[in-house]
Design a protein around this motif. Structure first.
Motif, short mmCIF file in Angstrom:
data_model
loop_
_atom_site.label_atom_id
_atom_site.label_comp_id
_atom_site.label_asym_id
_atom_site.label_seq_id
_atom_site.Cartn_x
_atom_site.Cartn_y
_atom_site.Cartn_z
N HIS A 235 44.29 14.72 1.19
CA HIS A 235 43.84 13.63 0.32
C HIS A 235 44.52 13.70 -1.06
O HIS A 235 44.81 12.66 -1.66
CB HIS A 235 42.33 13.77 0.19
CG HIS A 235 41.62 12.65 -0.48
ND1 HIS A 235 41.71 11.34 -0.09
CD2 HIS A 235 40.74 12.66 -1.53
CE1 HIS A 235 40.93 10.60 -0.85
NE2 HIS A 235 40.35 11.38 -1.73
N CYS A 238 48.25 12.45 -0.72
CA CYS A 238 48.48 11.21 0.04
C CYS A 238 49.01 10.07 -0.84
O CYS A 238 48.50 9.83 -1.95
CB CYS A 238 47.15 10.79 0.69
SG CYS A 238 47.29 9.28 1.66
N ARG A 241 46.48 7.48 -2.04
CA ARG A 241 45.40 7.97 -2.89
C ARG A 241 45.05 6.99 -4.02
O ARG A 241 43.88 6.82 -4.38
CB ARG A 241 45.75 9.34 -3.45
CG ARG A 241 44.73 9.94 -4.40
CD ARG A 241 43.36 10.12 -3.71
NE ARG A 241 42.35 10.53 -4.68
CZ ARG A 241 41.95 11.79 -4.84
NH1 ARG A 241 42.46 12.73 -4.09
NH2 ARG A 241 41.04 12.08 -5.72
N TYR A 244 42.66 4.58 -2.76
CA TYR A 244 41.33 5.19 -2.61
C TYR A 244 40.62 5.20 -3.96
O TYR A 244 39.46 4.79 -4.07
CB TYR A 244 41.47 6.62 -2.07
CG TYR A 244 40.19 7.40 -2.02
CD1 TYR A 244 39.39 7.39 -0.88
CD2 TYR A 244 39.76 8.15 -3.12
CE1 TYR A 244 38.20 8.11 -0.83
CE2 TYR A 244 38.58 8.87 -3.08
CZ TYR A 244 37.81 8.85 -1.94
OH TYR A 244 36.64 9.55 -1.90
N CYS A 263 44.00 2.41 1.49
CA CYS A 263 43.40 3.67 1.97
C CYS A 263 42.70 3.49 3.32
O CYS A 263 42.02 2.50 3.56
CB CYS A 263 42.40 4.15 0.92
SG CYS A 263 41.43 5.56 1.46
N LEU A 264 42.84 4.51 4.17
CA LEU A 264 42.30 4.46 5.54
C LEU A 264 40.96 5.19 5.67
O LEU A 264 40.50 5.46 6.78
CB LEU A 264 43.33 5.07 6.50
CG LEU A 264 44.62 4.26 6.63
CD1 LEU A 264 45.77 5.14 7.09
CD2 LEU A 264 44.42 3.09 7.58
N TYR A 265 40.35 5.50 4.53
CA TYR A 265 39.09 6.24 4.56
C TYR A 265 38.04 5.58 5.47
O TYR A 265 37.40 6.23 6.29
CB TYR A 265 38.54 6.38 3.14
CG TYR A 265 37.15 6.95 3.10
CD1 TYR A 265 36.94 8.31 3.27
CD2 TYR A 265 36.04 6.11 2.95
CE1 TYR A 265 35.66 8.83 3.27
CE2 TYR A 265 34.77 6.62 2.96
CZ TYR A 265 34.58 7.98 3.11
OH TYR A 265 33.31 8.47 3.13
N GLY A 271 41.46 12.91 5.82
CA GLY A 271 42.29 13.55 4.80
C GLY A 271 41.51 14.27 3.71
O GLY A 271 41.93 15.33 3.25
N PRO A 272 40.36 13.73 3.25
CA PRO A 272 39.62 14.44 2.20
C PRO A 272 39.08 15.79 2.64
O PRO A 272 38.69 16.59 1.79
CB PRO A 272 38.46 13.46 1.89
CG PRO A 272 39.00 12.11 2.25
CD PRO A 272 39.84 12.37 3.48
S1 SF4 Z 1 41.23 8.93 2.68
FE1 SF4 Z 1 43.09 9.27 3.93
S2 SF4 Z 1 44.38 7.46 3.61
FE2 SF4 Z 1 42.83 7.49 1.96
S3 SF4 Z 1 43.83 8.58 0.28
FE3 SF4 Z 1 42.67 10.11 1.42
S4 SF4 Z 1 44.13 10.95 2.89
FE4 SF4 Z 1 45.03 9.04 2.14
#
Ligand code: SF4
Ligand code: SF4
Length: 377
Positions: A235, A238, A241, A244, A263-265, A271-272
């Motif tokens: 995270h 990335c 970020r 995000y 962001c793909l959260y 990632g976090p």
């Molecule tokens: S949640 Fe995933 S896509 Fe979003 S910033 Fe973090 S690592 Fe990248």
């Protein structure tokens, strides 16, 4: 597989058609991957120039051969090309010409003639249930082979999630009692774990280059993973970020946010909660990595990730960086107020990031509970 003559790496690379410029570029990439200061380039070039290639044996147990494929299938000249020449590959079931008794004799010869000198790479998990009968090669169990080969090696490298901690083979309900190398052969010396599904061959090459240059292993974490590869949270590295931090999330596959690289959260990105150098080393000759390509990270280099990080498309329940008690949907951004709030949140996120990172690293320090109670030794 016939034994290769002891020749210097430089000659071997020239014979393979790899130029001096390409060799130095490879060394430079390795220095960067190892997170060494650029001044170490000279030491790496000099050491590899003078090295006579150590013997390597590559064992495959309960696996899909994905780690071998990851090493071997890339562009030219690839990390794989260099690693093929860095070492004298004496035993690798996937690529060796010999088979059956002759292949087994090769392995015995390496253990006898190169005791304490050869490098062992292990791919795949080791079954412990029913005395290891679920994986046998030449009449010997994977456990017997691993115990003998790894006990006599100079260094042991477990590549991929399965060799590290059992991987998908160990996922619940784990019918074969699969475990990783360290659990199967307790007390194993000079072990490097390169988790990931598959391992990134750039990291494996970097470990080998470090060993050939400094005659020692790189700094390792509590899981015997090199810190240069597993020391940072995805995270935090990335390229999405900023989205995000600004609250710009992909809401469904193919929507505007997805097309714009947000962001793909909310699509389940782990990632976090994952550490790896995937965003910086990348794949396919450094061209891309899954999140850049538009898919969330599934934390393939995290402990027991098949059980602990799935369902892969469910979002993480917390939002690190904004305070762990805030849910993603509670972060509202609207109109002009969003700009100011985003700036405040950005500052707040930066302030708590170190704390969050420490928390996440601590989370990785606690091995997940055995989800297969009674299923493995
Ligand atoms: S949640 Fe995933 S896509 Fe979003 S910033 Fe973090 S690592 Fe990248
Ligand atoms: S993005 Fe995550 S799941 Fe995908 S390869 Fe990298 S570390 Fe593994």
């Amino acid at each position: 597989m016939n034994a290769l003559p002891e020749i210097e790496l430089r000659s071997a690379l020239e014979a393979r058609g790899i130029s001096r410029r390409q060799f130095v570029k490879f060394c430079s990439t390795m220095v960067a991957t190892l997170a060494l200061p650029p001044r170490y380039l000279h030491a790496v070039v000099k050491a590899l120039d003078q090295t006579t290639r150590p013997v390597l044996v590559w064992l495959e147990f309960q696996d899909c051969a994905g780690n071998s494929e990851s090493m071997l299938r890339s562009g030219y000249p690839s990390v794989g090309d260099f690693v093929l020449e860095l070492l004298s590959w004496e035993y690798h079931e996937l690529i060796m010409a010999g088979a059956g008794k002759r292949a087994e004799e090769t392995l015995e010869r390496v253990m006898r003639d190169h005791k304490g000198e050869y490098i062992a790479v292990i791919e795949g998990s080791i079954p412990m249930a029913e005395d290891g009968v679920h994986c046998t090669i030449g009449g010997k169990t994977a456990l017997d082979i691993a115990t003998r080969v790894c006990s006599n090696a100079a260094i042991n490298i477990a590549v991929g999630a399965c060799a590290w901690d059992g991987g998908i083979v160990r996922a619940s309900p784990n019918p074969t009692g699969a475990v990783g190398l360290a659990e199967a052969v307790p007390g194993i010396k000079n072990l490097v774990n390169l988790g990931g599904c598959p391992h990134n061959p750039a990291n494996t090459a970097a470990v080998l280059v470090h060993y050939l240059t400094f005659h020692d292993l790189p700094a390792l974490d509590q899981y015997h993973r090199p810190l240069f590869a597993y020391g940072d949270i995805i995270h935090d590295q990335c390229e999405r970020r900023a989205h995000y931090d600004a609250g710009r999330y992909v809401e469904e596959w193919g929507d505007e946010g997805h097309r714009k690289g947000w962001c793909l959260y909310k699509m389940g990105c782990k990632g976090p909660e994952a550490t790896y150098n995937c965003p910086t080393v990348r794949w396919n000759e450094g061209t891309s990595w899954p999140v850049k390509a538009g898919h969330g990270c599934i934390a393939c280099a995290s402990p027991r990730f098949w059980d602990t990080k799935s369902p892969f498309y469910d979002r993480l329940p917390k939002v690190p960086g904004f305070g762990v008690d805030v849910l993603a949907e509670e972060i509202g951004w609207g109109g002009t107020a969003a700009v100011g709030i985003a700036m405040l949140a950005q500052v707040a996120g930066n302030i708590v990031r170190d704390k969050t990172r420490a928390k996440n690293v601590r989370a990785e320090e606690n091995p997940p509970p055995d989800l297969n109670a009674g299923g493995s030794a």
